[in-house]
Design a protein around this motif. Sequence first.
Motif, PDB file in Angstrom:
ATOM      1  N   TRP A  57      42.873  29.653  38.782  1.00 39.97           N
ATOM      2  CA  TRP A  57      44.308  29.431  38.625  1.00 39.97           C
ATOM      3  C   TRP A  57      44.685  29.782  37.187  1.00 39.97           C
ATOM      4  CZ3 TRP A  57      47.796  26.023  41.753  1.00 39.97           C
ATOM      5  CH2 TRP A  57      47.316  25.834  43.055  1.00 39.97           C
ATOM      6  N   VAL A  58      45.876  30.298  37.026  1.00 34.18           N
ATOM      7  CA  VAL A  58      46.302  30.774  35.713  1.00 34.18           C
ATOM      8  C   VAL A  58      47.636  30.156  35.335  1.00 34.18           C
ATOM      9  CG1 VAL A  58      46.944  32.807  34.353  1.00 34.18           C
ATOM     10  CG2 VAL A  58      45.074  32.963  36.014  1.00 34.18           C
ATOM     11  N   ASP A  59      47.717  29.626  34.114  1.00 35.56           N
ATOM     12  CA  ASP A  59      48.986  29.205  33.517  1.00 35.56           C
ATOM     13  C   ASP A  59      49.368  30.308  32.543  1.00 35.56           C
ATOM     14  OD1 ASP A  59      48.258  26.940  34.850  1.00 35.56           O
ATOM     15  OD2 ASP A  59      47.925  25.724  33.079  1.00 35.56           O
ATOM     16  N   ALA A  60      50.255  31.199  32.988  1.00 29.16           N
ATOM     17  CA  ALA A  60      50.573  32.378  32.183  1.00 29.16           C
ATOM     18  C   ALA A  60      51.657  32.067  31.165  1.00 29.16           C
ATOM     19  CB  ALA A  60      51.005  33.526  33.092  1.00 29.16           C
ATOM     20  N   GLN A  61      51.952  33.081  30.348  1.00 30.88           N
ATOM     21  CA  GLN A  61      53.027  32.935  29.365  1.00 30.88           C
ATOM     22  C   GLN A  61      54.325  32.603  30.082  1.00 30.88           C
ATOM     23  OE1 GLN A  61      51.059  35.645  29.454  1.00 30.88           O
ATOM     24  NE2 GLN A  61      49.964  35.643  27.533  1.00 30.88           N
ATOM     25  N   GLY A  62      55.089  31.700  29.493  1.00 34.59           N
ATOM     26  CA  GLY A  62      56.341  31.296  30.117  1.00 34.59           C
ATOM     27  C   GLY A  62      56.204  30.055  30.966  1.00 34.59           C
ATOM     28  N   GLY A  63      54.959  29.562  31.191  1.00 35.22           N
ATOM     29  CA  GLY A  63      54.773  28.313  31.900  1.00 35.22           C
ATOM     30  C   GLY A  63      54.541  28.454  33.387  1.00 35.22           C
ATOM     31  N   ALA A  64      54.563  29.678  33.950  1.00 40.25           N
ATOM     32  CA  ALA A  64      54.354  29.846  35.377  1.00 40.25           C
ATOM     33  C   ALA A  64      52.897  29.585  35.737  1.00 40.25           C
ATOM     34  CB  ALA A  64      54.748  31.260  35.804  1.00 40.25           C
ATOM     35  N   VAL A  65      52.668  28.873  36.817  1.00 39.75           N
ATOM     36  CA  VAL A  65      51.339  28.559  37.297  1.00 39.75           C
ATOM     37  C   VAL A  65      51.106  29.343  38.578  1.00 39.75           C
ATOM     38  CG1 VAL A  65      49.771  26.748  38.076  1.00 39.75           C
ATOM     39  CG2 VAL A  65      51.468  26.252  36.304  1.00 39.75           C
ATOM     40  N   SER A  66      50.006  30.077  38.646  1.00 39.98           N
ATOM     41  CA  SER A  66      49.748  30.870  39.848  1.00 39.98           C
ATOM     42  C   SER A  66      48.289  30.749  40.241  1.00 39.98           C
ATOM     43  CB  SER A  66      50.104  32.342  39.615  1.00 39.98           C
ATOM     44  OG  SER A  66      49.281  32.901  38.613  1.00 39.98           O
ATOM     45  N   ARG A  67      48.059  30.749  41.545  1.00 45.70           N
ATOM     46  CA  ARG A  67      46.702  30.789  42.058  1.00 45.70           C
ATOM     47  C   ARG A  67      46.391  32.235  42.399  1.00 45.70           C
ATOM     48  NH1 ARG A  67      46.560  27.060  47.292  1.00 45.70           N
ATOM     49  NH2 ARG A  67      44.376  27.740  47.170  1.00 45.70           N
ATOM     50  N   THR A  68      45.237  32.711  41.949  1.00 42.73           N
ATOM     51  CA  THR A  68      44.939  34.134  42.052  1.00 42.73           C
ATOM     52  C   THR A  68      44.295  34.531  43.368  1.00 42.73           C
ATOM     53  OG1 THR A  68      42.722  33.924  41.113  1.00 42.73           O
ATOM     54  CG2 THR A  68      44.568  34.166  39.562  1.00 42.73           C
ATOM     55  N   GLY A  69      43.650  33.569  44.040  1.00 38.51           N
ATOM     56  CA  GLY A  69      42.887  33.926  45.226  1.00 38.51           C
ATOM     57  C   GLY A  69      41.495  34.431  44.903  1.00 38.51           C
ATOM     58  N   ASP A  70      41.189  34.621  43.616  1.00 38.01           N
ATOM     59  CA  ASP A  70      39.867  35.074  43.202  1.00 38.01           C
ATOM     60  C   ASP A  70      38.963  33.868  42.949  1.00 38.01           C
ATOM     61  OD1 ASP A  70      40.743  37.691  43.278  1.00 38.01           O
ATOM     62  OD2 ASP A  70      41.298  37.706  41.162  1.00 38.01           O
ATOM     63  N   LEU A  71      37.672  34.078  43.148  1.00 36.58           N
ATOM     64  CA  LEU A  71      36.689  33.027  42.932  1.00 36.58           C
ATOM     65  C   LEU A  71      35.915  33.291  41.643  1.00 36.58           C
ATOM     66  CD1 LEU A  71      35.226  32.661  46.533  1.00 36.58           C
ATOM     67  CD2 LEU A  71      36.978  31.251  45.429  1.00 36.58           C
ATOM     68  N   GLY A  72      35.531  32.217  40.979  1.00 34.18           N
ATOM     69  CA  GLY A  72      34.771  32.371  39.752  1.00 34.18           C
ATOM     70  C   GLY A  72      34.334  31.024  39.220  1.00 34.18           C
ATOM     71  N   PHE A  73      33.743  31.059  38.031  1.00 35.12           N
ATOM     72  CA  PHE A  73      33.290  29.826  37.394  1.00 35.12           C
ATOM     73  C   PHE A  73      33.260  30.042  35.889  1.00 35.12           C
ATOM     74  CE2 PHE A  73      29.496  32.341  38.205  1.00 35.12           C
ATOM     75  CZ  PHE A  73      28.762  32.242  37.039  1.00 35.12           C
ATOM     76  N   PHE A  74      33.245  28.956  35.154  1.00 38.60           N
ATOM     77  CA  PHE A  74      33.071  28.986  33.711  1.00 38.60           C
ATOM     78  C   PHE A  74      31.627  28.642  33.366  1.00 38.60           C
ATOM     79  CE2 PHE A  74      37.730  28.644  33.285  1.00 38.60           C
ATOM     80  CZ  PHE A  74      37.926  29.515  32.215  1.00 38.60           C
ATOM     81  N   ASP A  75      31.115  29.299  32.348  1.00 39.82           N
ATOM     82  CA  ASP A  75      29.787  28.971  31.833  1.00 39.82           C
ATOM     83  C   ASP A  75      29.845  29.181  30.323  1.00 39.82           C
ATOM     84  OD1 ASP A  75      27.172  28.455  31.283  1.00 39.82           O
ATOM     85  OD2 ASP A  75      26.339  29.964  32.633  1.00 39.82           O
ATOM     86  N   GLY A  76      29.765  28.098  29.567  1.00 41.56           N
ATOM     87  CA  GLY A  76      29.841  28.187  28.117  1.00 41.56           C
ATOM     88  C   GLY A  76      31.189  28.683  27.620  1.00 41.56           C
ATOM     89  N   GLY A  77      32.249  28.392  28.371  1.00 37.36           N
ATOM     90  CA  GLY A  77      33.590  28.828  27.977  1.00 37.36           C
ATOM     91  C   GLY A  77      33.935  30.234  28.429  1.00 37.36           C
ATOM     92  N   GLU A  78      32.952  30.949  29.009  1.00 32.82           N
ATOM     93  CA  GLU A  78      33.160  32.317  29.464  1.00 32.82           C
ATOM     94  C   GLU A  78      33.496  32.305  30.954  1.00 32.82           C
ATOM     95  OE1 GLU A  78      32.627  36.589  28.306  1.00 32.82           O
ATOM     96  OE2 GLU A  78      32.391  34.760  27.110  1.00 32.82           O
ATOM     97  N   LEU A  79      34.510  33.114  31.343  1.00 26.85           N
ATOM     98  CA  LEU A  79      34.860  33.195  32.755  1.00 26.85           C
ATOM     99  C   LEU A  79      34.018  34.255  33.453  1.00 26.85           C
ATOM    100  CD1 LEU A  79      36.813  32.324  35.066  1.00 26.85           C
ATOM    101  CD2 LEU A  79      38.225  34.305  34.414  1.00 26.85           C
ATOM    102  N   PHE A  80      33.440  33.872  34.588  1.00 23.48           N
ATOM    103  CA  PHE A  80      32.698  34.810  35.436  1.00 23.48           C
ATOM    104  C   PHE A  80      33.421  34.895  36.784  1.00 23.48           C
ATOM    105  CE2 PHE A  80      29.661  33.514  32.308  1.00 23.48           C
ATOM    106  CZ  PHE A  80      28.801  34.602  32.128  1.00 23.48           C
ATOM    107  N   VAL A  81      33.693  36.104  37.248  1.00 25.95           N
ATOM    108  CA  VAL A  81      34.387  36.323  38.512  1.00 25.95           C
ATOM    109  C   VAL A  81      33.355  36.729  39.546  1.00 25.95           C
ATOM    110  CG1 VAL A  81      36.202  37.619  39.691  1.00 25.95           C
ATOM    111  CG2 VAL A  81      36.465  37.023  37.273  1.00 25.95           C
ATOM    112  N   THR A  82      33.379  36.028  40.689  1.00 21.92           N
ATOM    113  CA  THR A  82      32.357  36.274  41.705  1.00 21.92           C
ATOM    114  C   THR A  82      32.885  37.002  42.933  1.00 21.92           C
ATOM    115  OG1 THR A  82      32.729  34.095  42.703  1.00 21.92           O
ATOM    116  CG2 THR A  82      31.051  34.242  40.985  1.00 21.92           C
ATOM    117  N   GLY A  83      34.204  37.063  43.102  1.00 17.51           N
ATOM    118  CA  GLY A  83      34.714  37.784  44.282  1.00 17.51           C
ATOM    119  C   GLY A  83      36.120  37.387  44.604  1.00 17.51           C
TER     120      GLY A  83
END
Length: 436
Positions: free
Chosen positions: A410-436
Amino acid sequence: MSIAPPNESVVEDRLAAAPPPGRTVVELMRDRATGPDADRPLFTALGAAGEPMACLTAAGLDARARAVADALLRTGRPGDRVIVPPMPGLDFHVAFFGCLYAGMVAVPVADAAGPVAAAIARDCRAGAVLVPDAAGPGPVPIVPRIAVRETVRASRDRRGAPVAAGPLAPALLHYAARPGRRARGGVAVGHGALVAGQAAVRDRCDIEPGTTVVSWLPLWHGTGLATALVLPLVSGAAAVTLEPAVFVRDPRVWLRAIEAEEDVFAAAPDIAYELCVRRVPVADRMRIDLSTWRVAAVGAGGGRPVRARTLHRFADAFRPGFFREEVFAAGYGTGGGALGVTLARPLYPTVAGHYDRAALARGRAVPVPRAGRGGVELVGRGTPLPGVGVRVLDPVSRRAVPERVVGEIWVDAQGGAVSRTGDLGFFDGGELFVTG
């Protein structure tokens, strides 16, 4: 990530309370057109062999955009949607800024006359379509057609002031559709969000007035448009563009365009770097000097992969031409790529990790010593850009999940809009990893 999950009321409150972003694309264009660099080349288009075929200064583009805006306002009013198909040379640039100068919303499409473009025109209730010349095709016969070149030639004495639009006003409407695919609902990208997103990329990558953006990415797609048209405005840089078909036919044209500049930012998806390895003969690799390539951005949204193998192969293949693997900067974006979400910092080693494939399928990112034997290597997409909040949530409960747990991004973009991307991923050490 221990952020409370969003719900509908939270989203509404954020939209209402968020301060408006600072500038609009039109304001930046006007600043460039009236500033000390007004007569410096801003956009240059290359031909099939890499030869310059068109060039526009900021002042020249400003004048042409005003002419197109005047023509649009004679057929519609601010807020209308305008179809903008691919055009040769710099006609797309003129058409896009003409839409924004008129206070209208640009709707880029991949094909001027195909069924997808017609469906998009009907869905967004387009008020006009811009074509390069009067003979050019249009998606819907009943929508007024405005020929960019004829309009510019005939309107030299009728160029009014740009229509004032606020930072929260939409600049473009992006549809996730390609030729031969069905159009889905459009995503509106506001002026302020578009500017803020590229300003964040500028700061992360230290892009300056001496930098040149070299791009073959299609301008109808959000990543190509933001990178080649908006990033130069927020950074003071210049841009050199070539048609996507030129790159596919001969990737050497893109690489030689990079070689011709002194400080280069260039972005492409994973598959483009792989294509360079496959299509550029070994004998040519050492003849192309890529030492000027300071930032090689890679990646996009939509769950598309960034493969460590691709980055290693490209770096090994073009090392004789002085390419350095540390200039790679993997990233992730939304809004058709128009809005940057995360981006690695260039000139640092690429972050990659090996994870158990079976565990990933179960929603857990379990580190393993190396890829192979059930392991998979994933490339980190960087950390969130300034002004962007990124969360990984359980898609059902909408609750934040811990690091190394796969969830929906999920992303809170500039301007305050919140959107769900539909993409899957995880954080590891502050780094975003996208899995599909």
